[in-house]
Motif scaffolding. Structure first.
Motif: not given
Length: 391
Positions: A308, A318, A320
């Protein structure tokens, strides 16, 4: 408040993780070892190998090639033979004990869980507790071995280092360890990870048949806790034209119990919307990160989540999960989703694939978040931890 060093600070640093393939733990050990070698407040530093060898020279960064890949295959094969593994560890324990006899006035730091028998102060780094909390994601022999070694390390350590506050509190709760003897030393990324224009990475993308900003990326071992099946569930729901234009690219070793995931990836490859590149040489990873449209990491459990941070440092948006340590790493820069929420991940991914404004904002926020992490900070925090271990 800083604790004054003893008059003579001498450090033995374990190097067992600095080998091919250089995983996240290996990169941590290597980067930390580099900085300890130039630290002004370290009087003496030796590097300690798993075979008991003691050297002043910094270990060479592992090379990548067929010879190294073959060695990994042989190690994995040997690790499945229980008697051979048990005999190997018995011999290594004897060799290590002999080597350490003349270093009783040195602090020993094991950056990869393990601690040998040592009469001086000991510090260990626990990166996560997955062999306890997610044993189904590891081979049984590894779970048995690591659970035993972690319990041994707990008896020998004066101090435990962790990569995240999540793991710090998990260790304290699981083993009833005092929080003031567990310190967080966050990881970082190398200077190789930064935003790159399409022209700079074109040769690498061409090698893999990829187009700039035209693929989603996942980097990590294929095992159940990485939750890759959630990505596949979402990609199977995407409009076919969109997933053909921006396919899912998966990079990483085949892990434990990954057969079904691998079969689903193969089906996606045949359909034209997924690619599994297996393990990719570390030197190529920065370009593959920088060329992605978005980075996806729906892991159910992490001790840190280095991919990440690598993605954010590369200027890539990103998405996540909000599980375990990942919110600490992603901060407000990442789009956090529950690890079982297909609908939320689908909606966020659609936005990432179609909304350039959203991506530009996510890139800016990610770069700012990544700037808070550095190996120099990791080393400084670690050195302060060494001071505490002498008390």
């Amino acid at each position: 408040m800083d604790v004054p060093f003893p008059v003579a600070v001498k450090i033995l640093f374990g190097t067992d993780a600095i080998r091919y393939p250089l995983t996240g733990i290996g990169r941590y050990a290597y980067e930390l070892a580099r900085r300890l070698s130039t630290a002004s407040d370290v009087e003496s530093l030796f590097y300690f190998s798993v075979t008991g060898g003691v050297n002043r020279a910094l270990p060479v960064r592992p090379k990548t090639g067929q010879r190294e890949r073959t060695a990994v295959g042989l190690r994995r094969l040997a690790s499945n033979i229980r008697l051979l593994t048990k005999s190997y560890h018995h011999v290594m324990t004897i060799l290590q004990a002999r080597s350490l006899r003349r270093f009783n006035d040195y602090l020993f730091h094991g950056p990869n869980y393990y601690l040998p028998v040592h009469r001086g102060p000991c510090v260990t780094t626990f990166h996560d507790l997955s062999v306890f909390s997610w044993p189904q994601c590891h081979p049984k022999f590894r779970v048995r071995h690591m659970q035993k070694e972690i319990q041994v390390a707990l008896k020998r350590a004066q101090l435990i280092l962790t990569d995240s506050e999540f793991t710090r509190r998990e260790i304290a709760a699981y083993f009833s360890w005092p929080l003031d003897r567990i310190l967080v030393t966050p990881l970082a990324v190398s200077a190789d990870y930064y935003p790159r224009p399409a022209t700079a990475i074109a040769p690498v993308l061409l090698r893999f048949g990829l187009n700039f900003a035209s693929y989603s990326l996942f980097v990590g071992t294929l095992d159940p806790r990485k939750n890759i099946d959630l990505l596949l569930d979402v990609y199977e729901r995407l409009p076919n034209a969109l997933r053909q234009r921006i396919p899912l690219i998966v990079i990483g070793f085949e892990g434990w119990s990954s057969e079904k995931t691998r079969a689903r990836l193969s089906a996606g490859e045949r359909a034209g919307w997924a690619r599994y590149l297996n393990f990719v040489d570390e030197a190529l990873l920065p370009s593959l990160y920088a060329g992605a449209r978005v980075f996806l990491y729906p892991s159910r459990y992490e001790g840190f989540g280095l991919p990440v941070l690598e993605a954010m440092a590369s200027g890539i948006p990103v998405i996540c999960s909000n599980a375990a340590s990942l919110p600490e790493v992603a901060g407000r820069a990442g789009a956090l989703v529950p690890p079982d929420d297909v609908d939320t991940l689908y909606n966020v991914l659609i936005q990432a694939l179609e909304d350039d404004t959203w991506c530009a904002k996510a890139k800016t926020c990610g770069l700012e978040q990544a700037s808070h992490f550095s190996w120099d900070k990791t080393a400084a925090t670690t050195l302060n931890a060494y001071k505490l271990a002498f008390q």
